[in-house]
Design a protein around this motif. Structure first.
Motif, PDB file in Angstrom:
ATOM      1  N   PRO A  68       0.823  -1.214   0.000  1.00 51.84           N
ATOM      2  CA  PRO A  68       0.000   0.000   0.000  1.00 51.84           C
ATOM      3  C   PRO A  68       0.854   1.259   0.000  1.00 51.84           C
ATOM      4  N   ASP A  69       0.257   2.335  -0.467  1.00 48.03           N
ATOM      5  CA  ASP A  69       0.941   3.630  -0.453  1.00 48.03           C
ATOM      6  C   ASP A  69       1.248   3.980   0.990  1.00 48.03           C
ATOM      7  N   THR A  70       2.485   4.273   1.256  1.00 45.32           N
ATOM      8  CA  THR A  70       2.881   4.549   2.648  1.00 45.32           C
ATOM      9  C   THR A  70       2.713   6.015   3.018  1.00 45.32           C
ATOM     10  N   THR A  71       2.294   6.829   2.060  1.00 45.79           N
ATOM     11  CA  THR A  71       2.078   8.241   2.365  1.00 45.79           C
ATOM     12  C   THR A  71       0.693   8.414   2.967  1.00 45.79           C
ATOM     13  N   ASN A  72       0.637   8.920   4.168  1.00 48.29           N
ATOM     14  CA  ASN A  72      -0.641   9.140   4.831  1.00 48.29           C
ATOM     15  C   ASN A  72      -1.252  10.436   4.301  1.00 48.29           C
ATOM     16  N   PRO A  73      -2.463  10.379   3.707  1.00 48.99           N
ATOM     17  CA  PRO A  73      -3.064  11.579   3.123  1.00 48.99           C
ATOM     18  C   PRO A  73      -3.657  12.532   4.160  1.00 48.99           C
ATOM     19  N   LEU A  74      -3.642  12.140   5.431  1.00 48.06           N
ATOM     20  CA  LEU A  74      -4.332  12.928   6.449  1.00 48.06           C
ATOM     21  C   LEU A  74      -3.829  14.357   6.515  1.00 48.06           C
ATOM     22  N   LEU A  75      -2.508  14.542   6.449  1.00 48.10           N
ATOM     23  CA  LEU A  75      -1.959  15.891   6.570  1.00 48.10           C
ATOM     24  C   LEU A  75      -2.513  16.798   5.476  1.00 48.10           C
ATOM     25  N   GLN A  76      -2.491  16.333   4.220  1.00 46.05           N
ATOM     26  CA  GLN A  76      -3.000  17.154   3.116  1.00 46.05           C
ATOM     27  C   GLN A  76      -4.499  17.380   3.243  1.00 46.05           C
ATOM     28  N   GLU A  77      -5.217  16.352   3.721  1.00 49.12           N
ATOM     29  CA  GLU A  77      -6.655  16.495   3.896  1.00 49.12           C
ATOM     30  C   GLU A  77      -6.979  17.557   4.953  1.00 49.12           C
ATOM     31  N   LEU A  78      -6.148  17.626   5.995  1.00 49.25           N
ATOM     32  CA  LEU A  78      -6.414  18.579   7.073  1.00 49.25           C
ATOM     33  C   LEU A  78      -6.020  20.006   6.730  1.00 49.25           C
ATOM     34  N   ILE A  79      -4.900  20.166   6.032  1.00 46.00           N
ATOM     35  CA  ILE A  79      -4.416  21.533   5.788  1.00 46.00           C
ATOM     36  C   ILE A  79      -4.630  22.005   4.362  1.00 46.00           C
ATOM     37  N   GLY A  80      -5.104  21.104   3.496  1.00 44.42           N
ATOM     38  CA  GLY A  80      -5.335  21.486   2.101  1.00 44.42           C
ATOM     39  C   GLY A  80      -6.446  22.510   1.978  1.00 44.42           C
ATOM     40  N   ARG A  81      -6.446  23.215   0.871  1.00 43.70           N
ATOM     41  CA  ARG A  81      -7.440  24.267   0.672  1.00 43.70           C
ATOM     42  C   ARG A  81      -8.464  23.915  -0.423  1.00 43.70           C
ATOM     43  N   ASP A  82      -8.358  22.718  -1.002  1.00 41.90           N
ATOM     44  CA  ASP A  82      -9.321  22.314  -2.021  1.00 41.90           C
ATOM     45  C   ASP A  82     -10.703  22.226  -1.399  1.00 41.90           C
ATOM     46  N   PRO A  83     -11.735  22.723  -2.104  1.00 41.38           N
ATOM     47  CA  PRO A  83     -13.091  22.616  -1.536  1.00 41.38           C
ATOM     48  C   PRO A  83     -13.511  21.162  -1.420  1.00 41.38           C
ATOM     49  N   VAL A  84     -14.123  20.823  -0.317  1.00 46.14           N
ATOM     50  CA  VAL A  84     -14.547  19.447  -0.079  1.00 46.14           C
ATOM     51  C   VAL A  84     -15.935  19.215  -0.674  1.00 46.14           C
ATOM     52  N   VAL A  85     -16.815  20.183  -0.510  1.00 46.62           N
ATOM     53  CA  VAL A  85     -18.194  20.047  -0.969  1.00 46.62           C
ATOM     54  C   VAL A  85     -18.502  21.160  -1.958  1.00 46.62           C
ATOM     55  N   SER A  86     -19.131  20.811  -3.067  1.00 51.73           N
ATOM     56  CA  SER A  86     -19.670  21.811  -3.990  1.00 51.73           C
ATOM     57  C   SER A  86     -21.136  21.975  -3.646  1.00 51.73           C
ATOM     58  N   TRP A  87     -21.572  23.223  -3.509  1.00 50.91           N
ATOM     59  CA  TRP A  87     -22.933  23.488  -3.063  1.00 50.91           C
ATOM     60  C   TRP A  87     -23.809  23.978  -4.197  1.00 50.91           C
ATOM     61  N   ILE A  88     -25.039  23.459  -4.242  1.00 51.50           N
ATOM     62  CA  ILE A  88     -26.076  24.005  -5.111  1.00 51.50           C
ATOM     63  C   ILE A  88     -26.746  25.155  -4.381  1.00 51.50           C
ATOM     64  N   LEU A  89     -27.151  24.882  -3.158  1.00 48.28           N
ATOM     65  CA  LEU A  89     -27.701  25.903  -2.271  1.00 48.28           C
ATOM     66  C   LEU A  89     -26.828  25.869  -1.031  1.00 48.28           C
ATOM     67  N   PRO A  90     -25.950  26.889  -0.858  1.00 50.07           N
ATOM     68  CA  PRO A  90     -24.909  26.828   0.170  1.00 50.07           C
ATOM     69  C   PRO A  90     -25.407  26.391   1.543  1.00 50.07           C
ATOM     70  N   ASN A  91     -24.685  25.418   2.091  1.00 56.80           N
ATOM     71  CA  ASN A  91     -24.925  24.852   3.416  1.00 56.80           C
ATOM     72  C   ASN A  91     -26.289  24.188   3.567  1.00 56.80           C
ATOM     73  N   PHE A  92     -26.934  23.869   2.426  1.00 56.14           N
ATOM     74  CA  PHE A  92     -28.229  23.201   2.499  1.00 56.14           C
ATOM     75  C   PHE A  92     -28.330  22.051   1.499  1.00 56.14           C
ATOM     76  N   ILE A  93     -28.051  22.295   0.219  1.00 55.59           N
ATOM     77  CA  ILE A  93     -28.142  21.243  -0.796  1.00 55.59           C
ATOM     78  C   ILE A  93     -26.792  21.112  -1.497  1.00 55.59           C
ATOM     79  N   PRO A  94     -26.037  20.034  -1.191  1.00 53.77           N
ATOM     80  CA  PRO A  94     -24.756  19.811  -1.875  1.00 53.77           C
ATOM     81  C   PRO A  94     -24.958  19.254  -3.277  1.00 53.77           C
ATOM     82  N   GLN A  95     -23.940  19.395  -4.105  1.00 56.30           N
ATOM     83  CA  GLN A  95     -23.937  18.824  -5.450  1.00 56.30           C
ATOM     84  C   GLN A  95     -23.611  17.339  -5.367  1.00 56.30           C
ATOM     85  N   GLY A  96     -24.363  16.531  -6.116  1.00 52.22           N
ATOM     86  CA  GLY A  96     -24.020  15.123  -6.289  1.00 52.22           C
ATOM     87  C   GLY A  96     -24.347  14.208  -5.133  1.00 52.22           C
ATOM     88  N   VAL A  97     -25.292  14.587  -4.264  1.00 47.48           N
ATOM     89  CA  VAL A  97     -25.648  13.729  -3.138  1.00 47.48           C
ATOM     90  C   VAL A  97     -27.088  13.256  -3.278  1.00 47.48           C
TER      91      VAL A  97
END
Length: 201
Positions: A17-46
Motif C-alpha cells: 500500500p501507499d505509505t504516504t498518509n493523506p491525512l496531513l494534506q486532507e487537514l491543511i489542504g485548501r481544495d473545496p470538499v463540498v460543492s454546493w447548489i444551495l450553500p450549506n443546504f443542498i450539496p452537489q451530487g448527493v
C-alpha cells in the motif's frame, strides 16, 4: 486404483500500500470538499432524503426550491450561485394540484423569468411508478440532463412494495444513485418520503 493429485494455488502477489498518509494534506489542504447548489443546504451530487407527514408541505417546499434554483433567485434566505436545471418527478399530486403549486410558487417568488423557468424547470408527472420505472427515469434524465432531480414521493415512484424491506429499499437507493450518475458531474437527487409519525409521538 485411486489417483490423487495435489493442486497448488498460484501465489497471490500483494501490492504494497501507499505509505504516504493523506491525512496531513486532507487537514491543511485548501481544495473545496463540498460543492454546493444551495450553500450549506443542498450539496452537489448527493442523495438527499426529506421526510414529513402527509400534507406537511413537502411538495410545495420543493416546487418552491426547484423553481427558485431554476431561475437563480434566493430561496429560504440563500442565494444560489447561478440557475440550475431541475427535473421534478411528481407521483404525488393531481394535475390541478400541481398546476396550482406552480402558479402559487411563481407568484410567491415574485414571478421570476419565464424564459429561465421554461429552460431549466421540467415536471414529469406520473411517468414513474410501474415496475419499469427506472427505464422511464433514465429516458427523462438523459433527455433533460438535470443537475437536480426530485422524486415526489419515493415509495410509489420507485415501485417499492414494502418500504420496511431493507433489501428492497437498498435496491431502490442503488437505482437512484445510478440515475444520478447519468449526468456529469453527478446530479443531486432529492427524494421525498412520507414519515410515519404518530400524533402523540
Amino acid at each position: 486404483h485411486l489417483i490423487m493429485s495435489t493442486v497448488v494455488a498460484p501465489e497471490v502477489q500483494l501490492e504494497v500500500p501507499d505509505t504516504t498518509n493523506p491525512l496531513l494534506q486532507e487537514l491543511i489542504g485548501r481544495d473545496p470538499v463540498v460543492s454546493w447548489i444551495l450553500p450549506n443546504f443542498i450539496p452537489q451530487g448527493v442523495l438527499l432524503a426529506i421526510a414529513g407527514a402527509p400534507g406537511a408541505g413537502k411538495s410545495y417546499l420543493f416546487y418552491t426550491i426547484g423553481m427558485a434554483l431554476a431561475t437563480g433567485i434566493p430561496v429560504i434566505g440563500i442565494q444560489p450561485s447561478r440557475p440550475f436545471r431541475v427535473l421534478y418527478f411528481d407521483q404525488e399530486n393531481s394535475t390541478p394540484d400541481r398546476i396550482q403549486y406552480e402558479r402559487w410558487v411563481w407568484a410567491g417568488l415574485g414571478k421570476p423569468s419565464l424564459n429561465l423557468l421554461t429552460q431549466n424547470f421540467w415536471c414529469a408527472p406520473f411517468v414513474l411508478g410501474s415496475p419499469d420505472w427506472m427505464k422511464h427515469a433514465e429516458c427523462e434524465i438523459t433527455y433533460h440532463k438535470p443537475e437536480i432531480f426530485v422524486i415526489d414521493t419515493t415509495t410509489p415512484a420507485c415501485h417499492i412494495q414494502d418500504e420496511n424491506d431493507n433489501a428492497e429499499a437498498s435496491r431502490a437507493i442503488g437505482q437512484i444513485r445510478k440515475l444520478m450518475s447519468l449526468v456529469t458531474p453527478h446530479a443531486t437527487a432529492i427524494v421525498l418520503k412520507h414519515a410515519k409519525v404518530k400524533n402523540d409521538d
